[in-house]
Design an enzyme around this catalytic site. Structure first.
Site, PDB file in Angstrom:
ATOM      1  N   ASP A  27       0.873  -1.171   0.000  1.00  0.00           N
ATOM      2  CA  ASP A  27       0.000   0.000   0.000  1.00  0.00           C
ATOM      3  C   ASP A  27       0.918   1.230   0.000  1.00  0.00           C
ATOM      4  O   ASP A  27       2.120   1.119   0.265  1.00  0.00           O
ATOM      5  CB  ASP A  27      -0.890  -0.012   1.250  1.00  0.00           C
ATOM      6  CG  ASP A  27      -1.724   1.233   1.381  1.00  0.00           C
ATOM      7  OD1 ASP A  27      -2.455   1.561   0.426  1.00  0.00           O
ATOM      8  OD2 ASP A  27      -1.647   1.891   2.430  1.00  0.00           O
ATOM      9  N   ASP A  29      -0.223   5.168   0.839  1.00  0.00           N
ATOM     10  CA  ASP A  29      -0.477   6.232   1.812  1.00  0.00           C
ATOM     11  C   ASP A  29      -0.524   5.682   3.230  1.00  0.00           C
ATOM     12  O   ASP A  29      -1.389   4.881   3.579  1.00  0.00           O
ATOM     13  CB  ASP A  29      -1.788   6.938   1.486  1.00  0.00           C
ATOM     14  CG  ASP A  29      -1.738   7.633   0.137  1.00  0.00           C
ATOM     15  OD1 ASP A  29      -0.710   8.264  -0.161  1.00  0.00           O
ATOM     16  OD2 ASP A  29      -2.719   7.534  -0.625  1.00  0.00           O
TER      17      ASP A  29
END
Length: 272
Positions: A27, A29
């Protein structure tokens, strides 16, 4: 690109171990880098000001808005809550402005990798593990961040699955399922690294073991980690460095509070 269909051998502390890990899905953010508070939030505020909207997303408000996956959807929901809904043209314009300001912040070096990320990326690369980005952010924002983090040189990821590539964002598993399809990797040999409840749910629904490094604003997730074991392979506050060990929240003991290739490999093996 397709993952290798055979397991590799790596040398660790003088011992040969079978590498069960074929690929890592990162991932972005809050996981790869601290982007939300120092990158996206100021960029949203700059876009609002440029568009003439009297909106200011301070830290407490933005923490609540982060429960909504995807920046465009975040703005749409917020506008609806204020009773001033935005049409698609306004949302598209705001999204473009926000991406412009976010790219500027990336280029200014306002965003840094989280502890242990650079070290672990290098370890995966040296071991021949495929690494992919799987995110609910737009492609333009992700590419700008990677340039800011890794310079003009080639970034270490074999592919990017972004909000522009799927119809449904996390917690829907579509981003991870698409990454599995395109990479050709076996779910039993892939680890997802996430920071949020939505990301954990998406990875789990796609059949992937998940290593959690919760962001500070994930209050509900952090509270749940203190009280019970979530459906995650392990959870630590970050990936750790020798001089900055991470506090572990769940999962098999992580020696020294530093997540290593060997530790991650063990998580994948135990999840089978």
């Amino acid at each position: 690109m397709h993952c290798a269909l055979w397991f590799k051998l790596v040398c660790s502390s003088g011992c040969l171990v079978v590498l069960a890990l074929e690929a890592v899905f990162w991932d972005v953010d809050g996981t790869l880098a601290d982007t939300e508070m120092d990158g996206h939030r100021p960029a949203f505020n700059a876009a609002f000001a440029e568009e003439g909207l009297p909106w200011i997303w301070d830290v407490p408000l933005y923490e609540q808005l982060l429960l909504i996956a995807g920046g465009r959807q975040r703005m749409a929901v917020y506008a609806d809550q204020l009773g001033t809904p935005l049409d698609n043209a306004q949302l598209d314009r705001l999204r473009a402005l926000k991406q412009k300001h976010y790219r500027q912040r990336c280029q200014e070096g306002a965003i840094a990798l989280r502890p242990g990320v650079e070290r672990l990326i290098e370890a995966f690369s040296e071991a021949g593990c495929s690494q992919w980005i799987v995110t609910s952010s737009g492609r333009s924002s992700v590419e700008s961040l990677l340039i800011g983090l890794f310079g003009s040189s080639q970034h270490p990821f074999d592919g990017l699955i972004t909000a522009d590539d799927v119809r449904s964002a996390k917690p829907d598993p579509e981003p991870y399922l698409k990454a599995l399809t395109i990479s050709g990797c076996n779910p039993s040999s892939v680890l997802a690294i996430e920071d949020s409840q939505a990301g954990l749910e998406a990875a789990t629904a796609a059949g992937l073991p998940c290593l959690l490094t919760p962001s500070p604003w994930e209050h509900e997730l952090l509270a749940r980690l203190d009280g019970e074991v979530p459906p995650a392979a392990a959870a630590l506050l970050h990936l750790g460095e020798t001089d900055l060990p991470a506090r572990q929240l769940s999962g098999p003991p992580c020696p020294g509070g530093v997540v290593t290739l060997e530790y991650v490999n063990g998580l994948v093996q135990s999840s089978r």
